[in-house]
Enzyme design. Structure first.
Site, PDB file in Angstrom:
ATOM      1  N   HIS A  61       0.803  -1.218   0.000  1.00 39.14           N
ATOM      2  CA  HIS A  61       0.000   0.000   0.000  1.00 39.14           C
ATOM      3  C   HIS A  61       0.839   1.273   0.000  1.00 39.14           C
ATOM      4  O   HIS A  61       1.968   1.295   0.476  1.00 39.14           O
ATOM      5  CB  HIS A  61      -0.889   0.044   1.247  1.00 39.14           C
ATOM      6  CG  HIS A  61      -1.803  -1.121   1.378  1.00 39.14           C
ATOM      7  ND1 HIS A  61      -2.135  -1.659   2.598  1.00 39.14           N
ATOM      8  CD2 HIS A  61      -2.463  -1.859   0.458  1.00 39.14           C
ATOM      9  CE1 HIS A  61      -2.966  -2.673   2.423  1.00 39.14           C
ATOM     10  NE2 HIS A  61      -3.173  -2.818   1.135  1.00 39.14           N
ATOM     11  N   LYS A  71       5.962   6.224   7.005  1.00 37.82           N
ATOM     12  CA  LYS A  71       5.443   5.423   8.109  1.00 37.82           C
ATOM     13  C   LYS A  71       6.572   4.927   8.990  1.00 37.82           C
ATOM     14  O   LYS A  71       7.640   4.563   8.500  1.00 37.82           O
ATOM     15  CB  LYS A  71       4.689   4.200   7.576  1.00 37.82           C
ATOM     16  CG  LYS A  71       3.478   4.520   6.739  1.00 37.82           C
ATOM     17  CD  LYS A  71       2.873   3.265   6.154  1.00 37.82           C
ATOM     18  CE  LYS A  71       1.704   3.592   5.259  1.00 37.82           C
ATOM     19  NZ  LYS A  71       1.208   2.398   4.562  1.00 37.82           N
ATOM     20  N   TYR A 131       1.286   1.608  13.249  1.00 38.42           N
ATOM     21  CA  TYR A 131       1.839   2.508  12.246  1.00 38.42           C
ATOM     22  C   TYR A 131       1.760   3.935  12.771  1.00 38.42           C
ATOM     23  O   TYR A 131       0.714   4.358  13.243  1.00 38.42           O
ATOM     24  CB  TYR A 131       0.995   2.560  10.980  1.00 38.42           C
ATOM     25  CG  TYR A 131       0.475   1.316  10.376  1.00 38.42           C
ATOM     26  CD1 TYR A 131       0.825   0.985   9.077  1.00 38.42           C
ATOM     27  CD2 TYR A 131      -0.428   0.480  11.040  1.00 38.42           C
ATOM     28  CE1 TYR A 131       0.301  -0.136   8.452  1.00 38.42           C
ATOM     29  CE2 TYR A 131      -0.944  -0.646  10.434  1.00 38.42           C
ATOM     30  CZ  TYR A 131      -0.577  -0.943   9.136  1.00 38.42           C
ATOM     31  OH  TYR A 131      -1.101  -2.056   8.521  1.00 38.42           O
ATOM     32  N   ASP A 169      -6.678  -6.025  -2.103  1.00 42.38           N
ATOM     33  CA  ASP A 169      -5.262  -6.301  -2.353  1.00 42.38           C
ATOM     34  C   ASP A 169      -5.047  -7.271  -3.511  1.00 42.38           C
ATOM     35  O   ASP A 169      -3.963  -7.299  -4.089  1.00 42.38           O
ATOM     36  CB  ASP A 169      -4.581  -6.816  -1.087  1.00 42.38           C
ATOM     37  CG  ASP A 169      -4.344  -5.711  -0.067  1.00 42.38           C
ATOM     38  OD1 ASP A 169      -4.559  -4.520  -0.396  1.00 42.38           O
ATOM     39  OD2 ASP A 169      -3.944  -6.039   1.064  1.00 42.38           O
TER      40      ASP A 169
END
Length: 186
Positions: A61, A71, A131, A169
């Site tokens: 992603h 991140k 995250y 996904d």
């Protein structure tokens, strides 16, 4: 904190200093000043957490400009194989990846800069994953490349037949079919 450089500049593994005593342990999981001096000058604005079972694969992603995200990730329960793939046009490491095992026991963190696709595979029976993001999630900017792209050469340590993927996904394009909006700057 100990910062471990990887084969792709800017993508780093972070090991905290852990203090053990008879009660257990203590460590500083994030310090803005130290992170800015040793890794990158990033202002995190959103924290996320996911819980997944063995075989779950999430990714690869990223957020499209202008909503791109860096991140800082870690696994607080269980174990995952975490991966960052360089998708910056013109980068000398375009299409290459860094993989690191993040576990509740090793307390490692992984910094994924903007311009990288990110994903992970759950290696334990259950994993809780956190995250820190430097930009807010924008649903319309949500994008990805196929986590199962064979050209990426990622050994997810999960047999493909056992992989648990979201429907979203399974629809991401292969890297070769993807026109990256990210550009490498030296």
């Amino acid at each position: 904190m100990n910062v471990i450089q990887t084969a792709i500049p800017g993508v780093v593994i972070i090991e905290p200093r852990i203090f053990y005593d008879p009660r257990g342990y203590f460590f500083e999981s994030y310090n803005h000043r130290d992170f800015s001096e040793k890794v990158a000058n990033v202002e995190f604005v959103q924290d996320n957490q996911s819980c997944s079972s063995r075989g779950v694969m999430r990714g690869l992603h990223f957020q499209l400009p202008p909503h791109t995200q860096a991140k800082l990730v870690r696994c607080v329960e269980g174990a995952v194989l975490d991966v960052a793939v360089d998708i910056r046009k013109g980068s000398p490491t375009y299409g290459q990846h860094v993989a690191v095992e993040l576990t509740a026991e090793n307390h490692r963190q992984f910094f994924v800069p903007r311009g990288f696709a990110h994903g992970f595979a759950v290696l334990s029976e259950r994993a809780v994953f956190q995250y820190k993001c430097d930009n807010y999630y924008a649903p319309a900017a949500d994008a990805g490349i196929s986590i199962l792209d064979p050209d990426l050469g990622i050994d997810w340590r999960i047999p493909t037949a056992e992989a648990i993927l979201s429907e979203k996904d399974t629809r991401h394009p292969l890297l070769k079919d993807f026109e990256s909006p990210f550009t490498f700057t030296a």
